[in-house]
Every structure is written in C-alpha cells, then in structure tokens.
Design a protein around this motif. Structure first.
Motif, PDB file in Angstrom:
ATOM      1  N   ALA A  14      30.045 -24.231 -36.035  1.00  0.00           N
ATOM      2  CA  ALA A  14      31.181 -24.873 -36.462  1.00  0.00           C
ATOM      3  C   ALA A  14      31.209 -25.672 -37.921  1.00  0.00           C
ATOM      4  CB  ALA A  14      31.951 -25.448 -35.422  1.00  0.00           C
ATOM      5  N   VAL A  15      30.093 -26.450 -37.783  1.00  0.00           N
ATOM      6  CA  VAL A  15      29.695 -27.344 -38.867  1.00  0.00           C
ATOM      7  C   VAL A  15      29.474 -26.515 -40.195  1.00  0.00           C
ATOM      8  CG1 VAL A  15      28.092 -29.134 -39.855  1.00  0.00           C
ATOM      9  CG2 VAL A  15      29.049 -29.303 -37.785  1.00  0.00           C
ATOM     10  N   GLU A  18      32.550 -25.077 -41.358  1.00  0.00           N
ATOM     11  CA  GLU A  18      33.487 -26.057 -42.194  1.00  0.00           C
ATOM     12  C   GLU A  18      32.873 -26.381 -43.440  1.00  0.00           C
ATOM     13  OE1 GLU A  18      35.344 -30.465 -41.353  1.00  0.00           O
ATOM     14  OE2 GLU A  18      33.735 -29.822 -40.012  1.00  0.00           O
ATOM     15  N   ASN A  19      31.480 -26.401 -43.445  1.00  0.00           N
ATOM     16  CA  ASN A  19      30.868 -26.755 -44.680  1.00  0.00           C
ATOM     17  C   ASN A  19      31.007 -25.563 -45.879  1.00  0.00           C
ATOM     18  OD1 ASN A  19      29.157 -28.175 -46.410  1.00  0.00           O
ATOM     19  ND2 ASN A  19      27.374 -26.709 -45.857  1.00  0.00           N
ATOM     20  N   LEU A  21      33.762 -23.597 -45.950  1.00  0.00           N
ATOM     21  CA  LEU A  21      35.068 -23.729 -46.262  1.00  0.00           C
ATOM     22  C   LEU A  21      35.313 -24.683 -47.177  1.00  0.00           C
ATOM     23  CD1 LEU A  21      37.046 -23.098 -43.052  1.00  0.00           C
ATOM     24  CD2 LEU A  21      36.704 -21.534 -44.892  1.00  0.00           C
ATOM     25  N   LEU A  22      34.661 -25.900 -47.053  1.00  0.00           N
ATOM     26  CA  LEU A  22      34.883 -27.316 -47.968  1.00  0.00           C
ATOM     27  C   LEU A  22      34.262 -26.829 -49.187  1.00  0.00           C
ATOM     28  CD1 LEU A  22      34.245 -30.055 -45.520  1.00  0.00           C
ATOM     29  CD2 LEU A  22      36.324 -29.276 -46.535  1.00  0.00           C
ATOM     30  N   LYS A 387      41.137 -19.360 -43.743  1.00  0.00           N
ATOM     31  CA  LYS A 387      41.504 -20.423 -44.433  1.00  0.00           C
ATOM     32  C   LYS A 387      40.529 -20.442 -45.958  1.00  0.00           C
ATOM     33  CE  LYS A 387      42.598 -23.364 -40.522  1.00  0.00           C
ATOM     34  NZ  LYS A 387      42.481 -24.633 -39.893  1.00  0.00           N
ATOM     35  N   SER A 388      39.638 -19.592 -46.020  1.00  0.00           N
ATOM     36  CA  SER A 388      38.894 -19.574 -47.315  1.00  0.00           C
ATOM     37  C   SER A 388      39.893 -19.079 -48.277  1.00  0.00           C
ATOM     38  CB  SER A 388      37.726 -18.353 -46.890  1.00  0.00           C
ATOM     39  OG  SER A 388      38.206 -17.071 -47.106  1.00  0.00           O
TER      40      SER A 388
END
Length: 497
Positions: A14-15, A18-19, A21-22, A387-388
C-alpha cells in the motif's frame, strides 16, 4: 509470525502504491509549473519514448539537432525579422540640404537624393470641444421666438466626455487592459484631471447604453444552432468586507458566424447557463468536461433539445501531462496527432461542412475507433491505476466519448473548443494588470465591452473608430436599427461604400 509478515507485506504494498501515485502527481505538478507550456507534439520524441529510450532529455536535444530545417538563427535572419514601416501610414517629408548648398543655392544642381525612413509618433492630446449653436430670428419678424439647431443626441449629454474620449477610455481599459488608476495617471500627464471613479462611471454609462445592442448580438450568436461555451474566473470586491470573491466571465462563440457574446455571473453553477443560453435554443453546444454543462443539457425543458460536443484538446491535454513517462499515453498522443493532421489539411483546403464530414468519416473515424479499442483493452487489464494521471486521462476520455465523437457526425462542428478559449484568453492579461473588478456590477460592464471589442476585432473594424461612431449614433437609434450597428454590419456597410 506468518500473519504478521503478511500484514506487513500488505502495508508495504500500500505504501509503495501511494508512493508511486505521489511521484506521478509531483512529476505532473513540476511539469505544469516549470515545464514548457506548449502542447505541441514532436513525433520523433514520441517515437523514442515508445521504443523504450529512458534518457529523454538527451534524446530531445539530439532530435532537435538532427531535425532538418531547424538551423540556428543567423545575423541575416535576425535582420529579416526587423519591423518594417507599414505602407498605409501617412508620409511627412523633411528635406535637408547641405550647408554649402544653402549658402549659395544658385551654384548647385540637384541630381538625386538619399531617402531614410523612420517611424515617428505623435503623443495623444486633449482638445476642448465647444459646440456653439447660434440663435436666429427673422429680420421682419423679430417678435417671434428665435430658432436654434438641435443638439445631436449622443452620450455626451450625460457627461463632459465626447464620444472620442469615451471610445479611447473603453479601448484602453478593455482591449489594452489598463487599470483605471493607470489611465487616470496618463490623462493627468496630458494635463487633464479625470478620477478613476469618473472613468468607472463612464464605463457603466456606455455599457447601459449598449443594452439593446448586446441583446441583438446575443440572439445572433445562438441563431446558428452551434456554439462553443467556456468560462474563466475573475475576482471582484465584496462590499463591506474588504475582500474579493470569485465571479465568472462566461463566453459563447459561434464558429459559423464568428461572433462572440460575453456574460458575467457571480457563480459557476448550471443555473448561469439558463440566462446565457436562450430558452428556445436547439442545437449543439461544444464545451469541456465541466459537470454543469451536462446537468444543464439534461435539465427540465432542455433535455432532448441540446447535444453536447466534446473537446479533443482537453482530452489530449490530460494524456500530454503524463506522456513523458507513460508509453501508453504517448501512443494515444500520436493517434490524436493523426486526427489533427486531417483537420489541418481540411483547414488549408478551406473545406466546407460536407467535405469535412466525408473526410472525417473516411480517415478520422477509424483512428478514433482504434483509440477507444485500445483504451478499453487497458481498462479490462487494469493496466493503469484509477488515481494515477494516466488513469484520470482514461476516465475523462471514456466519460466524454459521446461528445468527442460528435465532430465525426457533423461537419460544422470543430474538433475542439480552442476558438472560444482563444477568445477568453486575453482576459487573463487584464487580470494580471487590474487583479479584480470593483464590484459585481462592474463584471456586467466588462462583459458588455468585451463583447463589443472582440466582435469588432473579428469583423476587422478599428475598435476606436467603431466605438466612437457607436457612442455618437446609439442614443438616436431605434430597436429595429440595432442590427445596423453591430460590428459585423458596421464593417460591411463601410466595405460597400
């Protein structure tokens, strides 16, 4: 222990997600802030990306150096770009003779001349216009009341400004984007004190006087049955709070008649479109993917009468933002480039609606079908995160598919709404100069003057001459005569003379 390892593995995944995507969002933000603003595609760079070349920066430099016809600017080329003096300007000739010739002119014979041309500028100046209407009585009937010529109805009856000054002030504000305080300083430098409040009052007066003309232009824009709509935010002062609120300048442009209508609203909701779009309008509205357009088209009384056409420029822009690191986005851009190549050929050939519809059906429709077939394949494979940036671009393309295919079915419809965006773009220059408008009513005044000036520009009319004549004639004209004073009709009348 195994359960703990499984839980840690899920947290790590998950991290990492999220990384990722950020990082994608940070890259897109950096490109938007510091990258090139142009969305122009370089086919060679796109091909390098599709081939898997990682060092895109070096590849871009080498591609630019190897591209034929891109030679560095030379001194000779720079000299060719020097401004030239327009041929239509009036000529003032100044003769200069040598001192020895002026001393004994009878001893010399003129055999030729050297001519040097320069651009000269005469600063603006004020004049005091005094209108004198002399009174007369008959010599043999002096007891009768005197006769005097009537004052021609014009806006100057309501203020000390003549139509020429009103026209110059409105052009300076709404075309050249000078704030009122700066125009106040310019007039003061010419020896005339005119406060910014007075200038704003003149703006309100001229906008109010053009109310019937605005209605005529509004009806003419929507009469074609096909318009492009867009909106842009503009700050305005909130009375009593010393703060600004956000209003919106809405624009309707008819690509068929090349006419434009601006309207001001303090909001951006679908309700604003009820007053912008006439109640009896039936046809095509081309716009971006803003949800208010869809809500308006499906609202009560509008459903079934309005068809929304999409904008390929907006769809392309979303793929462009992620194309530097996503091969799939780069592939989509290349396909869209083929569609635009067809449009460019049609534009150069000045093709009519029937020709455009036939060419699009034969050449553009297969490309569009190929694009959406590939997008559906990626969606089924879940190849891109929702979400990308690429996932967002895919979702936009799917949501707008019906609208994006309208141009394939109707030859009148443009491939994108760039025409209305180009119309609204000059207001961004104004926002950088005057930052905000004085109040909500000032937005209505700005919309009226933007309408007049943009239509004058499109008609090829001189903005100052048009407004000067308009402000002089408007008070004495009837409702039925408004069609004669629109910028397009005004310019056509002068072309016939």
């Amino acid at each position: 222990m195994m359960e703990e390892l499984r839980r840690k593995g899920e947290e790590l995944a998950a991290v990492r997600l999220e990384n990722k995507l950020l990082r994608l969002k940070l890259d897109a933000l950096s490109r938007r802030m510091f990258g090139k603003s142009s969305e122009k595609l370089d086919a060679e760079q796109m091909q390098l990306l599709l081939d898997g070349i990682e060092e895109l920066t070096l590849a871009e430099e080498s591609a630019q150096q190897a591209r034929p016809g891109k030679e560095p600017a030379t001194a000779e080329a720079a000299r060719e770009r020097k401004p030239r003096i327009p041929e239509h300007l009036p000529v003032k000739e100044v003769f200069i003779d040598p001192e020895e010739v002026k001393a004994c002119p009878e001893e010399w014979v003129h055999i030729g001349q050297e001519v040097t041309e320069q651009l000269e500028y005469t600063p603006a100046s004020f004049e005091r216009l005094r209108i004198i209407r002399r009174k007369y009585v008959r010599k043999d009937q002096r007891h009768l009341p005197p006769v005097v010529a009537p004052l021609q109805p014009c806006l100057q009856e309501r203020c000390l400004a003549a139509p020429s000054l009103l026209a110059h002030s409105m052009v300076s504000r709404y075309r050249d984007h000078l704030p009122w305080h700066r125009l106040e300083g310019i007039y003061a430098g010419l020896g005339v004190e005119i406060s910014r409040q007075t200038l704003a009052n003149w703006s309100a007066m001229t906008a109010e006087a053009c109310g019937l003309l605005m209605r005529e232009i509004h009806q003419s824009v929507f009469a074609s049955g096909y318009v492009q709509l867009d909106e842009t935010p503009i700050e305005y002062l909130s009375p009593g709070h010393g703060q600004t609120k956000t209003g919106y300048l809405w624009v309707a442009h008819s690509p068929l008649t090349q006419e434009t209508y601006f309207q001001w609203h303090t909001g951006r909701a679908a309700l604003c479109l009820e007053s912008l779009v006439p109640a009896r309008f039936e046809g095509i509205i081309q716009c971006d993917g803003y949800a208010a357009y869809g809500s308006f088209a499906q609202s009560r009384g509008r459903a079934g009468t309005i068809r929304l056409a999409g904008c390929w420029a907006h769809a392309r822009r979303k793929f462009f933002e992620t194309a530097t690191y996503c091969q799939d986005a780069a592939w989509v851009l290349l396909q869209i480039q083929e569609i635009y190549a067809v449009e460019e050929e049609l534009r150069q050939a000045r093709a009519g609606p029937e020709q455009r519809q036939a060419a699009r059906a034969a050449r553009s429709r297969p490309v569009v079908g190929h694009i959406y077939a590939k997008l559906e394949q990626w969606q089924q494979q879940r190849k891109h995160l929702p979400k990308s940036p690429t996932g967002v671009a895919l979702r936009y393309a799917f949501n707008q598919r019906a609208g994006l295919e309208v141009f394939l079915e109707d030859g009148r419809v443009e491939i994108d709404s760039n025409l209305v965006e180009n119309t609204i773009r000059p207001s961004a220059v104004g926002k950088k100069n005057w930052l905000f408008v004085g109040d909500a009513q000032a937005g209505d005044r700005a919309a009226a003057h933007y309408t007049l000036l943009d239509n004058a520009r499109r008609a090829g009319a001189d903005a100052y001459e048009y407004l000067k004549d308009l402000f002089m004639r408007l008070p004495s004209m009837t409702n039925q005569q408004m069609k004669e004073i629109t910028p397009r009709a005004w310019m056509a009348l002068r072309a016939d003379q």
